[in-house]
Structure formats: structure tokens, C-alpha cells
Design an enzyme around this catalytic site. Structure first.
Site, PDB file in Angstrom:
ATOM      1  CE1 TYR A 196      -4.170  -1.664   5.430  1.00  0.00           C
ATOM      2  CE2 TYR A 196      -3.306   0.449   4.675  1.00  0.00           C
ATOM      3  CZ  TYR A 196      -3.784  -0.819   4.399  1.00  0.00           C
ATOM      4  OH  TYR A 196      -3.865  -1.245   3.095  1.00  0.00           O
ATOM      5  CD  GLU A 202      -2.399   5.500   4.187  1.00  0.00           C
ATOM      6  OE1 GLU A 202      -1.773   5.871   5.196  1.00  0.00           O
ATOM      7  OE2 GLU A 202      -3.158   6.253   3.550  1.00  0.00           O
ATOM      8  CB  THR A 234      -0.914   0.015   1.249  1.00  0.00           C
ATOM      9  OG1 THR A 234      -1.515   1.316   1.400  1.00  0.00           O
ATOM     10  CG2 THR A 234      -0.126  -0.282   2.515  1.00  0.00           C
TER      11      THR A 234
END
Length: 372
Positions: free
Chosen positions: A179, A157, A155
């Protein structure tokens, strides 16, 4: 010094089926999610036998893949078969992998909501981080290291507090949420299995990707649903968090093709998948309203800012601090040059088209089922 075992030239070709055809068997975790459903469709169209792992729940959670059953009304399986399992249960993962003997594994299952990961930090670490290790270990336990290809849903992120713009495969990571931190562990354990055991394992570092199948608690889908409800007179106003967060948004359908292409590559490598374009949440709101014939003008500042309809004077958007993250990620922009060059992949759906598709799909959905 111990040598890693030689990798099969093509894991997909292992265990040829009848008439010498390569055996194409995919196992997808997270098959009931946005990406899993599009990937299942994509692979079935390519003639794969598709197996999916689903968590047991008291109500059916297979809405996104109903149409892929041989008989959707009776849930009769055709080339898509579902197995009850969970990334927190290594025993079931070993059992499923041993039974299915997949040639490709796509690990898309995760607690994937960034804001919720602050409330469910331990669970997110267990599923998204250690869950990936459990799956990799299951492949090893079943003796399939040389006959399976493994895709890990990584990801953007991971970049979090970005260290350079745009972000590419070599950009340093700086996750800003439980996360992101869990996915960072997953990223490195995949790299470790690739280097330690010669497993064909790759990380797809996917930037934000949306569609009409996006979960309702993600900001883009919250916007398209709310705008559809306003258009149909079912809602007057909705609240958002950081309007100035900027993201690189693509279409999930384009991105699942990239997942598959990574596993068809000659060598296992990690790839950034993105559009390279950046748009703000504010812009997503404005474009969504334009598709229902409304122009939004902004008034006020910070938490007192509102989005008012130019035509009617009604306030349709407010800001609520509860939707802000404890540590914000303000700007993500991907550089997918490597994927373009090595995979011949490029995004097809433009931002405007994505917004239009999501709003129109939600208008139809809310018209027939306002509580969907």
C-alpha cells in the site's frame, strides 16, 4: 527549452455559470468511503455540484452517502450525482471527466487497508498507483490541465520506517507495505504532472483519521464496535494485533476541510495533515472501555497478553499474531506546522472526543442492528 503553459489564476473560476458565479464542480473518487462521504457533505454545504465515481457491486455500497440524495428512499439525485466507474478503467475515467468537466478532482479512491495490501499487492498497485496516473492522464486527454485542480490522497504510510520524528513534508519516505509503495508512486506522479504540465496538483499527506464512518476492518473501528457489543452483552472478547503500535489519530471531518483548503491555496503545494499527538492502540482500547464504565488491566506478554476487566475479572481483549503485518510500522507522528501557517488549518476534535464519539455511535448502531 519548452515552456510549460501558463496556469489559470483560479481553476475554480473557469467556465463561470449564470450571473457570473464561479463554477464549482467537484469530482470525487472514493465518494462512498469515510473521507469521500464527509467531503461530499462539506462541498455540498459550500454550494458545489458534486459528482462521485462508484464501483458497481451486487449490493448497494452507498450507505455513507444515502442521506445526501435529494430523495434517499428513491435514490433521486440532487446536487450529488453518481457515475459508475473504476480507477482500473481509463476509458470510463476519460468519459466521466469529459462529461462532468470538474473544476476540482479529489482522488480518494483506493484499496486503503495496509494489512490487506500484502494479500492483494498487485491489485493495490493497479488501483492506488497506476489508477492515479490514469486519472491524471484523463485530465490531460480531456484538455483540462489549465482548468482543474487535483487533490491526491497521500498517506503517512509513506514514512513507514520513520527516518525522523515527527514527520513533515521534507522527511524522507520509507514505505513498509505494498500500500505504501503504491501510494509512493502516486505521490511522485502527481509531483511530475505538476512540474511537467503545470497542473495545479497537490498531495495531502494525511495521518490516520477516524470517525464513526471508518471501515469495520480498521483497528479503531474494530475496537469501538467490539466495545459497544461487549457493553450490550452481544460479545465477550475480541482479538487485536500489535497493541503498542503508536499513531497520530485525528477526525476525518477535520481532515476533509484540509483537502479543500489545499485546492484554495494560491500555489499547488504538498501538506502534512496531522494532530501532532501520538497514542497507542492499547490506549485506544483503554479509553474506549472507560466510556462504557470498564477499566482494562493488562496481564501477560507479547502474544499471551490479555486485557481483563478490573470490575468483573472477565478477559475482553486477546492478542492474535495473524493481525500483525509482515513489516510493522511502529510509530507515526505528524508535524502540520506548514498547514497551520499556510492554510490556517488546525485539528478541532481531540483524541478523547474522537474515541467517545466512535464508541457512542457504535453503541447506538449495535443496539438497533447487531449485525451492522
Amino acid at each position: 527549452m519548452a515552456h510549460a503553459p501558463a496556469r489559470c489564476p483560479s481553476a475554480r473560476g473557469s467556465g463561470d455559470g449564470e450571473m457570473g458565479k464561479p463554477r464549482n464542480v467537484a469530482l470525487i473518487t472514493g465518494i462512498t468511503g469515510q473521507d469521500g462521504s464527509y467531503l461530499a457533505e462539506f462541498l455540498l454545504e459550500k454550494g458545489y455540484e458534486v459528482h462521485g465515481i462508484v464501483r458497481r457491486s451486487s449490493s448497494f455500497n452507498t450507505g455513507r452517502i444515502e442521506h445526501l440524495y435529494k430523495n434517499p428512499q428513491a435514490h433521486i439525485e440532487g446536487n450529488m450525482k453518481l457515475h459508475y466507474g473504476d480507477l482500473t478503467d481509463s476509458t470510463c475515467l476519460v468519459k466521466i471527466i469529459n462529461e462532468v468537466k470538474p473544476t476540482e478532482i479529489y482522488n480518494l479512491g483506493a484499496q486503503s487497508h495496509v494489512k490487506i495490501s500484502f494479500d492483494l499487492a498487485e491489485y493495490t498497485a493497479d488501483v492506488d498507483g497506476v489508477g492515479t496516473l490514469r486519472l491524471l492522464d484523463a485530465v490531460k486527454t480531456c484538455g483540462l490541465i489549465n482548468s482543474v485542480k487535483f487533490y491526491q490522497a497521500s498517506t503517512s504510510e509513506l514514512y513507514g520506517k520513520v527516518q525522523e520524528i515527527p514527520q513533515k513534508e521534507t522527511t524522507p519516505f520509507y514505505p513498509r507495505s505494498p500500500y505504501g509503495a503504491a501510494k509512493l508512486y502516486a505521490y511522485w506522479i502527481v509531483v511530475n504532472f505538476r512540474e511537467a504540465y503545470n497542473l495545479f496538483a497537490v498531495n495531502g499527506i494525511l495521518f490516520n483519521h477516524e470517525s464513526p464512518r471508518r471501515g469495520a476492518n480498521f483497528v479503531t473501528r474494530k475496537i469501538s464496535r467490539s466495545v459497544a457489543k461487549i457493553y450490550l452483552g452481544q460479545l465477550e472478547c475480541f482479538s487485536l494485533g500489535n497493541l503498542d503500535a503508536k499513531r497520530d489519530w485525528g477526525h476525518a471531518k477535520d481532515y476533509v476541510e484540509a483537502m479543500w483548503l489545499m485546492l484554495q491555496n494560491d500555489e499547488p503545494e504538498d501538506f502534512v495533515i496531522a494532530t501532532g499527538e501520538v497514542h497507542s492502540v492499547r490506549e485506544f482500547v483503554e479509553k474506549s472501555f472507560l466510556h462504557i464504565g470498564k477499566t482494562i488491566v493488562w496481564e501477560g506478554k507479547n502474544e499471551n497478553e490479555v486485557g481483563r476487566c478490573k470490575e468483573t475479572g472477565k478477559v475482553h481483549v486477546t492478542v492474535d499474531l495473524k493481525y500483525y503485518r509482515p513489516t510493522e510500522v511502529d510509530f507515526l507522528q505528524g508535524d502540520c506546522t506548514k498547514a497551520k501557517q499556510k492554510l490556517n488549518w488546525k485539528p478541532r476534535v481531540a483524541f478523547d472526543e474522537l474515541v467517545r464519539e466512535m464508541v457512542h455511535a457504535d453503541v447506538e448502531l449495535m443496539r438497533t442492528n447487531p449485525n451492522a
